[in-house]
Design a protein around this motif. Structure first.
Motif, mmCIF file in Angstrom:
data_model
loop_
_atom_site.group_PDB
_atom_site.id
_atom_site.type_symbol
_atom_site.label_atom_id
_atom_site.label_comp_id
_atom_site.label_asym_id
_atom_site.label_seq_id
_atom_site.Cartn_x
_atom_site.Cartn_y
_atom_site.Cartn_z
ATOM 1 N N VAL A 91 0.841 -1.204 0.000
ATOM 2 C CA VAL A 91 0.000 0.000 0.000
ATOM 3 C C VAL A 91 0.873 1.249 0.000
ATOM 4 O O VAL A 91 0.597 2.217 -0.713
ATOM 5 N N ILE A 96 -1.338 3.896 -2.155
ATOM 6 C CA ILE A 96 -2.773 3.611 -2.076
ATOM 7 C C ILE A 96 -3.231 3.969 -0.668
ATOM 8 O O ILE A 96 -3.229 3.137 0.233
ATOM 9 N N LYS A 97 -3.632 5.190 -0.480
ATOM 10 C CA LYS A 97 -4.011 5.680 0.851
ATOM 11 C C LYS A 97 -5.537 5.735 0.943
ATOM 12 O O LYS A 97 -6.171 6.674 0.468
ATOM 13 N N ARG A 98 -6.137 4.709 1.505
ATOM 14 C CA ARG A 98 -7.591 4.700 1.645
ATOM 15 C C ARG A 98 -7.959 4.176 3.029
ATOM 16 O O ARG A 98 -7.429 3.162 3.485
ATOM 17 N N PRO A 99 -8.894 4.847 3.714
ATOM 18 C CA PRO A 99 -9.322 4.371 5.045
ATOM 19 C C PRO A 99 -9.866 2.950 5.010
ATOM 20 O O PRO A 99 -9.689 2.195 5.973
ATOM 21 N N SER A 100 -10.530 2.572 3.914
ATOM 22 C CA SER A 100 -11.114 1.226 3.830
ATOM 23 C C SER A 100 -10.054 0.136 3.913
ATOM 24 O O SER A 100 -10.306 -0.960 4.423
ATOM 25 N N THR A 101 -8.847 0.449 3.438
ATOM 26 C CA THR A 101 -7.747 -0.518 3.505
ATOM 27 C C THR A 101 -7.405 -0.835 4.952
ATOM 28 O O THR A 101 -7.269 -2.002 5.339
ATOM 29 N N HIS A 102 -7.280 0.184 5.779
ATOM 30 C CA HIS A 102 -6.926 -0.021 7.184
ATOM 31 C C HIS A 102 -8.075 -0.686 7.955
ATOM 32 O O HIS A 102 -7.835 -1.499 8.849
ATOM 33 N N GLU A 161 -4.326 -5.463 -3.419
ATOM 34 C CA GLU A 161 -3.596 -4.198 -3.377
ATOM 35 C C GLU A 161 -2.472 -4.176 -4.399
ATOM 36 O O GLU A 161 -2.173 -3.130 -4.992
ATOM 37 N N ARG A 164 -4.053 -3.551 -7.726
ATOM 38 C CA ARG A 164 -4.544 -2.169 -7.738
ATOM 39 C C ARG A 164 -3.389 -1.211 -8.015
ATOM 40 O O ARG A 164 -3.535 -0.222 -8.731
#
Length: 346
Positions: A91, A96-102, A161, A164
């Motif tokens: 990531v 790829i900075k997305r809150p859903s990932t965390h 990821e 992506r």
């Protein structure tokens, strides 16, 4: 039986050595790239491999079931932390900075912790002496099933990821990293099958497969990352000479024109500050001003009366694409002031 003890000690030594090597190369890489978040993430991954391999190595020479459960529990916790950190590493490399990932990673961690509390219980495995040390027979349970599901979940997430990131790559070296990172899964799964899946389903003795797989995978991914400059400019390859010997403001930009390194003179001149933990650029800090000279790359530093001239040197990677731009920015304020006086005296 003494033969088993000797071989077991040798296997444990190899596991401890692999863990120590992983920790050393991870820290050495981090030391040379301390400003790189990706480098820090890779160091965390190497630390998990150390705990993983050292845990199993110590377990193999405990020769006492009550004592062996403790290093085994540590190793099992490091297993999932390592895989999750590898997802976070991808990531970070792919931006790829997305809150859903965390959120998704937290969900996977919670499910694994539930399974971990069950599979570290004393009735989950049976320890005995094996040809490769003091290892165990696994027993199938709901904790094991949840462990398999959690491991599969994070592995699938790793590839989600990764692909992506592949859709967003701009540079050939990034594509090279993505194509080679694909091998992470097969290496980890091969080790996991040997010491977890087969022993659990067929009630056979576990072997140190996952510990070996972890070491191979982290060395592989670290090597791929370093070969393709994933950690960017480092103290070793740039600052050792430039930042120590050159008495001129020096700035290093990445291919996105973000400031990744600078010396103390440049910090004082341009007001750079890493403590804010944000991306640093030259935007808003300088204004091109050729009023008093026909030369190019002459800039006035915003909110000051100082002028500088940019002299650039571009570093290319193996694919002929820009890796970094080194900027020497000598202060030419006195020259500009002399030109002003000459202009006014006419």
């Amino acid at each position: 039986m003494s033969y088993y003890y000797t071989v077991g000690a040798a296997v444990s030594f190899v596991l401890l050595l692999m863990g120590a090597i992983a920790l050393f190369i991870g820290y050495a890489n981090y030391y040379n790239s301390r400003r790189s978040t990706a480098s820090r993430m890779m160091f965390y991954c190497c630390a998990c491999v150390f705990i993983w391999d050292a845990g199993y190595g110590i377990m193999g020479i405990c020769f006492n079931s009550d004592a062996a459960y403790i290093p085994r529990a540590m190793a099992l916790l490091a297993v999932y932390l390592y895989c999750q950190l590898m997802v976070m590493y991808v990531v970070e490399l792919g931006k790829i900075k997305r809150p859903s990932t965390h959120i998704a990673l937290c969900f996977g961690m919670l499910s694994y912790l539930i399974s971990w509390f069950q599979i570290i219980q004393k009735d989950a495995v049976t320890f005995e002496m094996t040809p490769w040390g003091y290892w165990y027979y696994s027993k199938m349970s709901w904790g094991r099933i949840l462990q398999f599901a959690s491991a599969l979940y994070v592995l699938i997430f790793f590839y989600v990821e990764l692909f992506r990131w592949k859709k967003r790559v701009k540079l050939a070296r990034e594509k090279n990293i993505v194509n080679r990172f694909i091998w992470f899964g097969p290496v980890i799964v091969a080790g996991y099958i040997a010491d977890t899946l087969i022993p659990s389903f067929f009630h056979t003795q576990a072997v140190p497969g996952s510990a070996i797989g972890a070491f191979v995978s982290v060395v592989l991914l670290l090597g791929i990352s370093r070969r393709n400059m994933a950690f960017g400019a480092t103290v070793t390859n740039v600052a050792e000479y430039v930042f120590r010997e050159v008495n001129t403001p020096v700035i290093v930009l990445n291919y996105l024109d973000e400031v990744v390194l600078f010396n103390e003179i440049a910090r004082d001149m341009f007001g750079f500050d890493y403590s804010k933990n944000s991306v640093i650029t030259l935007d808003g800090r300088i204004i091109e001003d050729n009023t008093y000279t026909d030369e190019e790359e002459i800039y006035k530093i915003v909110k000051t009366d100082r002028y500088c001239k940019f002299e650039k040197s571009v570093i290319y990677d193996d694919f002929g694409e820009v890796l970094h731009t080194i900027i020497f920015a000598p202060d030419i304020t006195s020259n500009i002031e002399a030109m002003k006086l000459a202009e006014e005296s006419r």
